[in-house]
Motif scaffolding. Structure first.
Motif, PDB file in Angstrom:
ATOM      1  N   MET A   1     -47.769 -77.628 -85.925  1.00 53.05           N
ATOM      2  CA  MET A   1     -46.478 -77.211 -86.454  1.00 53.05           C
ATOM      3  C   MET A   1     -46.042 -75.884 -85.824  1.00 53.05           C
ATOM      4  SD  MET A   1     -45.743 -76.700 -90.517  1.00 53.05           S
ATOM      5  CE  MET A   1     -46.681 -75.162 -90.673  1.00 53.05           C
TER       6      MET A   1
ATOM      7  N   ASP B   1     -44.664 -75.839 -82.524  1.00 57.75           N
ATOM      8  CA  ASP B   1     -43.342 -76.459 -82.516  1.00 57.75           C
ATOM      9  C   ASP B   1     -43.363 -77.896 -82.011  1.00 57.75           C
ATOM     10  OD1 ASP B   1     -40.742 -76.123 -83.387  1.00 57.75           O
ATOM     11  OD2 ASP B   1     -39.972 -75.659 -81.386  1.00 57.75           O
ATOM     12  N   PHE B   2     -44.434 -78.592 -82.325  1.00 54.13           N
ATOM     13  CA  PHE B   2     -44.463 -80.030 -82.042  1.00 54.13           C
ATOM     14  C   PHE B   2     -43.523 -80.727 -83.024  1.00 54.13           C
ATOM     15  CE2 PHE B   2     -48.380 -81.423 -79.507  1.00 54.13           C
ATOM     16  CZ  PHE B   2     -48.356 -80.286 -78.724  1.00 54.13           C
ATOM     17  N   ASP B   3     -42.909 -81.808 -82.574  1.00 50.96           N
ATOM     18  CA  ASP B   3     -42.045 -82.568 -83.488  1.00 50.96           C
ATOM     19  C   ASP B   3     -42.894 -83.196 -84.594  1.00 50.96           C
ATOM     20  OD1 ASP B   3     -42.804 -84.454 -81.119  1.00 50.96           O
ATOM     21  OD2 ASP B   3     -42.302 -85.768 -82.803  1.00 50.96           O
TER      22      ASP B   3
ATOM     23  N   ASP C   1     -43.323 -86.137 -85.953  1.00 44.09           N
ATOM     24  CA  ASP C   1     -44.135 -87.331 -85.694  1.00 44.09           C
ATOM     25  C   ASP C   1     -45.438 -86.942 -85.007  1.00 44.09           C
ATOM     26  OD1 ASP C   1     -42.453 -89.134 -86.809  1.00 44.09           O
ATOM     27  OD2 ASP C   1     -41.805 -90.080 -84.939  1.00 44.09           O
TER      28      ASP C   1
ATOM     29  N   MET D   1     -41.326 -87.960 -76.993  1.00 45.72           N
ATOM     30  CA  MET D   1     -40.121 -87.993 -76.165  1.00 45.72           C
ATOM     31  C   MET D   1     -39.054 -88.770 -76.936  1.00 45.72           C
ATOM     32  SD  MET D   1     -41.365 -86.517 -73.590  1.00 45.72           S
ATOM     33  CE  MET D   1     -40.811 -86.780 -71.926  1.00 45.72           C
ATOM     34  N   ALA D   2     -37.809 -88.514 -76.597  1.00 47.05           N
ATOM     35  CA  ALA D   2     -36.734 -89.269 -77.227  1.00 47.05           C
ATOM     36  C   ALA D   2     -36.838 -90.732 -76.823  1.00 47.05           C
ATOM     37  CB  ALA D   2     -35.379 -88.715 -76.801  1.00 47.05           C
TER      38      ALA D   2
ATOM     39  N   ARG E   1     -35.749 -88.912 -81.655  1.00 48.38           N
ATOM     40  CA  ARG E   1     -37.168 -88.647 -81.948  1.00 48.38           C
ATOM     41  C   ARG E   1     -37.188 -87.736 -83.186  1.00 48.38           C
ATOM     42  NH1 ARG E   1     -37.406 -83.432 -81.026  1.00 48.38           N
ATOM     43  NH2 ARG E   1     -36.376 -82.521 -79.215  1.00 48.38           N
ATOM     44  N   SER E   2     -38.366 -87.507 -83.721  1.00 46.18           N
ATOM     45  CA  SER E   2     -38.419 -86.623 -84.882  1.00 46.18           C
ATOM     46  C   SER E   2     -38.181 -85.173 -84.440  1.00 46.18           C
ATOM     47  CB  SER E   2     -39.779 -86.754 -85.567  1.00 46.18           C
ATOM     48  OG  SER E   2     -40.812 -86.331 -84.697  1.00 46.18           O
ATOM     49  N   PRO E   3     -37.592 -84.360 -85.322  1.00 47.02           N
ATOM     50  CA  PRO E   3     -37.283 -82.977 -84.952  1.00 47.02           C
ATOM     51  C   PRO E   3     -38.509 -82.065 -84.922  1.00 47.02           C
ATOM     52  CG  PRO E   3     -36.658 -83.383 -87.213  1.00 47.02           C
ATOM     53  CD  PRO E   3     -37.135 -84.694 -86.673  1.00 47.02           C
ATOM     54  N   ARG E   4     -38.366 -80.975 -84.210  1.00 48.48           N
ATOM     55  CA  ARG E   4     -39.375 -79.911 -84.207  1.00 48.48           C
ATOM     56  C   ARG E   4     -39.014 -78.910 -85.303  1.00 48.48           C
ATOM     57  NH1 ARG E   4     -41.601 -78.748 -78.822  1.00 48.48           N
ATOM     58  NH2 ARG E   4     -41.257 -80.559 -77.489  1.00 48.48           N
ATOM     59  N   PRO E   5     -40.012 -78.141 -85.758  1.00 51.67           N
ATOM     60  CA  PRO E   5     -39.701 -77.124 -86.777  1.00 51.67           C
ATOM     61  C   PRO E   5     -38.563 -76.197 -86.353  1.00 51.67           C
ATOM     62  CG  PRO E   5     -42.073 -77.352 -86.556  1.00 51.67           C
ATOM     63  CD  PRO E   5     -41.451 -78.226 -85.492  1.00 51.67           C
ATOM     64  N   SER E   6     -38.509 -75.801 -85.079  1.00 56.98           N
ATOM     65  CA  SER E   6     -37.449 -74.894 -84.620  1.00 56.98           C
ATOM     66  C   SER E   6     -36.077 -75.570 -84.749  1.00 56.98           C
ATOM     67  CB  SER E   6     -37.705 -74.470 -83.171  1.00 56.98           C
ATOM     68  OG  SER E   6     -37.713 -75.606 -82.323  1.00 56.98           O
TER      69      SER E   6
ATOM     70  N   LEU F   1     -35.309 -77.909 -86.947  1.00 53.19           N
ATOM     71  CA  LEU F   1     -34.993 -77.956 -88.371  1.00 53.19           C
ATOM     72  C   LEU F   1     -34.466 -76.614 -88.848  1.00 53.19           C
ATOM     73  CD1 LEU F   1     -38.074 -79.987 -89.672  1.00 53.19           C
ATOM     74  CD2 LEU F   1     -35.673 -80.678 -89.873  1.00 53.19           C
TER      75      LEU F   1
ATOM     76  N   GLU G   1     -40.274 -69.810 -90.277  1.00 52.41           N
ATOM     77  CA  GLU G   1     -41.344 -69.601 -91.260  1.00 52.41           C
ATOM     78  C   GLU G   1     -41.043 -70.355 -92.553  1.00 52.41           C
ATOM     79  OE1 GLU G   1     -44.351 -68.299 -91.319  1.00 52.41           O
ATOM     80  OE2 GLU G   1     -44.285 -67.687 -89.205  1.00 52.41           O
TER      81      GLU G   1
ATOM     82  N   TYR H   1     -41.873 -73.902 -92.051  1.00 52.99           N
ATOM     83  CA  TYR H   1     -43.327 -74.102 -92.185  1.00 52.99           C
ATOM     84  C   TYR H   1     -43.713 -74.214 -93.659  1.00 52.99           C
ATOM     85  CZ  TYR H   1     -43.708 -72.412 -87.319  1.00 52.99           C
ATOM     86  OH  TYR H   1     -43.579 -72.249 -85.979  1.00 52.99           O
TER      87      TYR H   1
ATOM     88  N   LEU I   1     -42.549 -77.472 -95.117  1.00 56.85           N
ATOM     89  CA  LEU I   1     -43.382 -78.592 -94.675  1.00 56.85           C
ATOM     90  C   LEU I   1     -44.727 -78.567 -95.386  1.00 56.85           C
ATOM     91  CD1 LEU I   1     -42.590 -78.591 -90.840  1.00 56.85           C
ATOM     92  CD2 LEU I   1     -41.891 -80.301 -92.517  1.00 56.85           C
TER      93      LEU I   1
END
Lengths: 147, 265
Positions: free
Chosen positions: A43, A46-48, A50, A143-144, B142-147, B149, B158, B161, B164
């Motif tokens: 997290m 900054d991994f998505d 999924d 990836m998208a 695709r699913s979003p990244r925390p940044s 969001l 933060e 985080y 989540l």
């Protein structure tokens, strides 16, 4: 919660931003700790979402398998090398028997579906009748996809 | 929080099904407080009415691991109902037991759907994140990244985080299940192609029956993820639940399969 000690610029593409190792007794009750560490690192890298969840499931899968193979009173070590666009995980345990992690075909299928690549490394005999066994895998963000 | 309809969880057929147990209540009432036979009669009443507890538990959840908890809670409700049932009040046992059991299950949801106490701010954040995940997944493919969001919700990363992490504390499927649990969501319809993939493991005798035994939705999700190679986000869209819920279901179902496989060895 994991607070990375330093986040330096990547000088080499493969040099990890963070290198975290966690060692627990090879017992099922510690698996949630390892999973939480894995999820927190992904997290914060900054991994998505999924990819974060897949990584947690993969760690769960690998560690459950290794715990199942591990000799009593032994340790399970999980190392996470977190780079900008990939997390390398290696999980190591000491097994007593001949069984290998990839013998569990469904478990191995689960692991390979969840990760970009996975392999088993046999570390040879630590003590008589005890073999070091390691599973390594790599996870990258999603990836998208169209549709 | 929406509850399932509370009308007639014990239809008349059920009433009939348990009628043979009624004389046991008389027996129980006749036995002295310290009569050792009481335990036996009580056990028989509990065992005999178990399907009722299971039936009520099922109405509150999809099957799966969580529902084992629910059946336990419902059974506790059933035992309470048996112990408190008063023959002199001239109501039949089912009319008394059903609300008692349902009350017990509802209390369970109220007390434990968040496995740790989570402040309201975080619950709200969790809800905002949940809906932002859906929206952004659509946009991004695709699913979003925390940044992402954080930018979308205009909060700090933060806080994302934290939100989540709160999602992880939200153990339940309970809320999600109550929202989506509806027999009309027939997920079997979404199967098809993946069934072919499932045939690959047809030969694996140990695993196949375990997968067949899974509740339909769990089975669908497992097959789509591991045999049709769909992402959690794609599965969420197809099955009509949130990505977070898919994730929880996967985790729970894999744990269940691992446990059942180990038990079978």
């Amino acid at each position: 919660m994991i607070v990375p000690s330093s986040r330096h610029n990547n000088l080499e593409p493969s040099s990890p931003m963070w290198d975290v190792e966690i060692r627990v007794r090879a017992n099922p009750e510690h698996l949630s700790t390892v999973r939480v560490v894995a999820g927190d690192l992904a997290m914060r890298a900054d991994f998505d979402l999924d990819a974060v969840e897949d990584l947690k499931l993969a760690v769960d899968q690998v560690c459950s398998t290794l715990v199942g193979l591990a000799v009593a009173e032994s340790d399970l070590t999980c190392r996470f090398e977190v780079a900008e666009s990939e997390i390398r995980v290696s999980a190591t345990a000491v097994s007593a028997g001949e069984a290998r992690p990839e013998d569990d075909k469904f478990g191995w299928r689960v692991l390979t579906s969840l990760t970009d690549s996975a392999q088993v490394v046999q570390l040879g005999e630590a003590d008589p009748g005890k073999n070091g066994v390691r599973v390594e895998f790599v996870k990258t963000p999603s990836m998208a996809v169209n549709g | 929080m929406s509850h399932p309809k509370s009308t007639s969880p014990a239809p008349d057929t059920a009433r009939h099904e348990y009628s043979h147990l009624a004389p046991l209540f008389l027996r129980l009432a006749e036995l002295a407080e310290d009569d050792p036979a009481r335990g036996e009669v009580r056990d028989e009443l509990v065992t005999g009415h178990l399907p009722l507890a299971q039936h009520i538990a099922q109405r509150f959840s999809n099957r799966g691991e969580q529902s084992e908890d629910l059946v336990q809670v419902a059974t506790i409700g059933l035992i309470k109902a048996i112990d408190r049932f008063d023959l002199t009040r001239e109501v039949d046992f089912l009319s008394f037991a059903v609300p008692t059991i349902m009350g017990e299950v509802r209390r369970h949801f109220r007390d434990t759907s968040w496995s740790v106490r989570v402040p309201r701010r975080l619950k709200n954040l969790h809800l905002s994140i949940n809906s932002a995940v859906g929206e952004l997944s659509q946009q991004l493919g695709r699913s979003p990244r925390p940044s992402e969001l954080a930018a979308h919700l205009d909060v700090s990363v933060e806080e994302v985080y934290e939100g989540l992490a709160a999602a992880n504390a939200h153990r339940s499927t309970s809320l999600d299940d109550l929202l989506v649990n509806d027999d009309s969501t027939s997920l079997g319809d979404t199967l098809g192609e993946p069934d072919v993939a499932l045939e690959e493991i047809e030969q694996r005798e140990a695993l196949h029956p375990l997968i067949q035994q899974l509740p339909k939705r769990e089975r669908t999700i497992i097959v789509l993820r591991f045999f049709a190679n769909m992402t959690q986000t794609q599965i969420a869209e197809q099955v009509g639940v949130s990505q977070m819920h898919v994730s929880r279901l996967l985790s729970r179902t894999l744990a269940r399969l691992r446990r059942d496989l180990a038990d079978g060895e």
